[in-house]
Design an enzyme around this catalytic site. Structure first.
Site, PDB file in Angstrom:
ATOM      1  N   ARG A   8      -1.061 -22.070   1.637  1.00 31.65           N
ATOM      2  CA  ARG A   8      -0.058 -20.999   1.768  1.00 31.65           C
ATOM      3  C   ARG A   8       1.327 -21.577   1.480  1.00 31.65           C
ATOM      4  O   ARG A   8       2.133 -20.972   0.802  1.00 31.65           O
ATOM      5  CB  ARG A   8      -0.094 -20.368   3.172  1.00 31.65           C
ATOM      6  CG  ARG A   8       1.072 -19.415   3.382  1.00 31.65           C
ATOM      7  CD  ARG A   8       0.999 -18.474   4.581  1.00 31.65           C
ATOM      8  NE  ARG A   8       0.207 -18.923   5.696  1.00 31.65           N
ATOM      9  CZ  ARG A   8       0.566 -19.883   6.559  1.00 31.65           C
ATOM     10  NH1 ARG A   8       1.725 -20.491   6.427  1.00 31.65           N
ATOM     11  NH2 ARG A   8      -0.236 -20.221   7.541  1.00 31.65           N
TER      12      ARG A   8
ATOM     13  N   TYR B 146      13.243   2.067  -8.775  1.00 32.03           N
ATOM     14  CA  TYR B 146      11.776   2.141  -8.759  1.00 32.03           C
ATOM     15  C   TYR B 146      11.319   2.752  -7.423  1.00 32.03           C
ATOM     16  O   TYR B 146      11.833   2.375  -6.362  1.00 32.03           O
ATOM     17  CB  TYR B 146      11.209   0.727  -8.939  1.00 32.03           C
ATOM     18  CG  TYR B 146       9.713   0.654  -8.801  1.00 32.03           C
ATOM     19  CD1 TYR B 146       8.879   1.145  -9.802  1.00 32.03           C
ATOM     20  CD2 TYR B 146       9.122   0.114  -7.668  1.00 32.03           C
ATOM     21  CE1 TYR B 146       7.505   1.095  -9.676  1.00 32.03           C
ATOM     22  CE2 TYR B 146       7.747   0.054  -7.532  1.00 32.03           C
ATOM     23  CZ  TYR B 146       6.947   0.550  -8.542  1.00 32.03           C
ATOM     24  OH  TYR B 146       5.590   0.511  -8.410  1.00 32.03           O
TER      25      TYR B 146
ATOM     26  N   ASP C 180      16.330  -6.512 -10.714  1.00 31.74           N
ATOM     27  CA  ASP C 180      14.905  -6.339 -11.004  1.00 31.74           C
ATOM     28  C   ASP C 180      14.787  -6.328 -12.528  1.00 31.74           C
ATOM     29  O   ASP C 180      15.182  -5.373 -13.186  1.00 31.74           O
ATOM     30  CB  ASP C 180      14.426  -5.013 -10.385  1.00 31.74           C
ATOM     31  CG  ASP C 180      12.944  -4.767 -10.617  1.00 31.74           C
ATOM     32  OD1 ASP C 180      12.395  -5.291 -11.604  1.00 31.74           O
ATOM     33  OD2 ASP C 180      12.329  -4.013  -9.820  1.00 31.74           O
TER      34      ASP C 180
ATOM     35  N   LYS D   5       3.562  -6.379 -14.915  1.00 36.59           N
ATOM     36  CA  LYS D   5       3.907  -5.686 -16.157  1.00 36.59           C
ATOM     37  C   LYS D   5       3.946  -6.663 -17.341  1.00 36.59           C
ATOM     38  O   LYS D   5       2.927  -7.213 -17.683  1.00 36.59           O
ATOM     39  CB  LYS D   5       5.224  -4.934 -15.945  1.00 36.59           C
ATOM     40  CG  LYS D   5       5.337  -4.222 -14.573  1.00 36.59           C
ATOM     41  CD  LYS D   5       4.391  -3.046 -14.425  1.00 36.59           C
ATOM     42  CE  LYS D   5       4.298  -2.510 -12.991  1.00 36.59           C
ATOM     43  NZ  LYS D   5       5.544  -2.172 -12.320  1.00 36.59           N
TER      44      LYS D   5
HETATM   45  C1  LIG Z   1       5.929  -1.976 -10.890  1.00 33.82           C
HETATM   46  C2  LIG Z   1       7.334  -2.256 -10.506  1.00 33.82           C
HETATM   47  C3  LIG Z   1       7.644  -2.837  -9.272  1.00 33.82           C
HETATM   48  C4  LIG Z   1       6.602  -3.116  -8.209  1.00 33.82           C
HETATM   49  O1  LIG Z   1       5.718  -4.083  -8.619  1.00 33.82           O
HETATM   50  P1  LIG Z   1       4.194  -4.197  -8.083  1.00 33.82           P
HETATM   51  O2  LIG Z   1       3.705  -5.399  -8.782  1.00 33.82           O
HETATM   52  O3  LIG Z   1       3.506  -2.929  -8.475  1.00 33.82           O
HETATM   53  O4  LIG Z   1       4.270  -4.348  -6.596  1.00 33.82           O
HETATM   54  C5  LIG Z   1       8.970  -3.112  -9.005  1.00 33.82           C
HETATM   55  N1  LIG Z   1       9.946  -2.826  -9.892  1.00 33.82           N
HETATM   56  C6  LIG Z   1       9.678  -2.269 -11.088  1.00 33.82           C
HETATM   57  C7  LIG Z   1      10.799  -1.962 -12.020  1.00 33.82           C
HETATM   58  C8  LIG Z   1       8.367  -1.951 -11.440  1.00 33.82           C
HETATM   59  O5  LIG Z   1       8.111  -1.364 -12.615  1.00 33.82           O
END
Ligand SMILES: *Cc1c(COP(=O)(O)O)cnc(C)c1O
Length: 396
Positions: A45, A97, A169, A194
């Site tokens: 961890r 988001y 982000d 993504k």
């Molecule tokens: C998908 C997404 C998240 C969250 O990510 P997860 O991997 O689904 O927890 C946060 N910010 C943006 C812009 C996203 O597209």
């Protein structure tokens, strides 16, 4: 050395065996020579060599000092939010988001952390929202799904002047296009689910910071709260990142071609893509990123959920699904999918009209994607016309 070459060769060959691919250390613990005497790892961890390779890789890619890998993008957001204390305030992008909106308003607000949502495309609005308690500015650029752009450098200056942290982000742009730390941000987070993973086969999150002390604090929360990324998923993200630049180049080229096609299509009302000269923030996008990304949104002249539903169920190659950034092209209808829980008036005011459709361009040949959209427009028109003509006569 060019960035791509540098990136590919920054992943070390295994010194023990010469394995050219990073080994997956599928282990929970590490044998110690004596209590506290180990080879750099004691319990998985706290640290795992496969995860560490990913953490170093993303730190290098974003130009930061410390990289950390989490079990999801939201876990990464959560680790950054833990830097705050009761009474602190966040100023965040209004087009945030949905999951970030939920964690800030439904989890952190109950611990006495206040959040103000503002239109961050105007740095003055960010400036005006700051109070002596503001500790964090939260940006997404481009935003989802209307692809608004905020000026990272201008907002970083405001953050510095007020001694608050700026977190970006960077999921939609990816570090192949945009490096917020080099523009003055303190922290970058990613949903590696993504573009970084890139193959729609995992859930993962990453945090990078240019500040070692801040990195140590977030690393403390990573270990103390335990939201780590496992070794196999770490390995998958490393594998995805190796082809990031190549993939993103194609995602962008397809998105540009599709956006230009949509812009001249008679059934389309508005097209949202920062790469179009008509996009209101085209110049800022051009200034702060190397490309305009793989997401295109558009609305229909027939601005109804019915028309949009007919469209998103008519595409063949574009698969109807949430998420983005993978090999296969995806289509979604935010009003009835990702943004369903937002009240209709609020949703429309944010630019998410009833017919807004979002495309995530995959890696298929763009000519086939164009043809699929053409066919979906024709099918939609036929189906909607068919519904009008086949309204059943009222029978008793
Ligand atoms: C998908 C997404 C998240 C969250 O990510 P997860 O991997 O689904 O927890 C946060 N910010 C943006 C812009 C996203 O597209």
């Amino acid at each position: 050395m060019q960035a791509t070459t540098q990136l590919i060769h920054s992943i070390p060959v295994d010194p023990l065996t010469g394995a050219i691919s990073v080994p997956i250390y599928q282990t929970s613990t590490f044998v110690q020579d004596a209590p506290g005497v180990n080879k750099g790892y004691d319990y998985a961890r706290s640290g795992n060599p496969t995860r560490a390779t990913l953490e170093n890789l993303i730190a290098e890619l974003e130009g930061g000092q410390v990289g950390l890998a989490f079990g999801s993008g939201l876990a990464a957001i959560d680790a950054v939010a833990k830097l705050l204390k009761t009474g602190d305030e966040i100023v965040a992008v209004d087009d945030i988001y949905g999951g970030a909106y939920r964690i800030f308003t439904q989890v952190y607000q109950q611990f006495g952390i206040k959040i103000h949502f503002v239109d961050t495309t105007d740095p003055e609005k960010v400036f005006n929202a700051i109070t002596p308690n503001t500790k964090l500015i939260w940006l997404e650029t481009p935003t989802n799904p209307t692809l608004k752009i905020s000026d990272i450098e201008a907002i970083a200056k405001i953050a510095k002047a007020h001694r608050c942290l700026l977190c970006v982000d960077n999921t939609f742009a990816s570090p192949a296009l945009q490096k917020p730390l080099s523009l003055g941000a303190d922290i970058v987070i990613h949903s590696a689910t993504k573009y970084l993973g890139g193959h729609s086969d995992l859930i993962a999150g990453l945090v990078v910071t240019s500040n070692k002390e801040l990195g140590e604090k977030i690393k403390f929360y990573q270990n103390a709260c335990g939201n780590i990324l496992g070794p196999f998923d770490s390995w998958l993200v490393i594998r995805g990142i190796q082809t990031l630049h190549l993939r993103v180049r194609q995602h962008c080229a397809s998105a540009q071609a599709i956006a230009e096609f949509l812009e001249q299509h008679p059934a389309v009302d508005k097209v949202y893509y920062p790469g179009l000269k008509t996009h209101p923030h085209h110049d800022i996008a051009k200034k702060q990123s190397k490309g305009f990304g793989g997401i295109v949104s558009f609305s229909l002249k027939n601005d109804t959920a019915e028309a949009a539903t007919a469209f998103v169920t008519s595409t063949q190659l574009f698969k109807l699904a949430e998420s983005l950034g993978g090999i296969k092209s995806l289509v979604s209808h935010p009003a009835t999918m990702t943004h369903k829980s937002i009240p209709a008036e609020k949703r429309r005011a944010a630019g998410v009209s009833d017919s807004l459709i979002r495309l995530s361009l995959g890696l298929e040949d763009p000519a086939d994607l164009l043809q699929d959209l053409e066919q979906a427009f024709t099918t939609t028109e036929t189906n909607l016309a068919g519904n009008r003509h086949t309204e059943k006569p009222v029978t008793c």
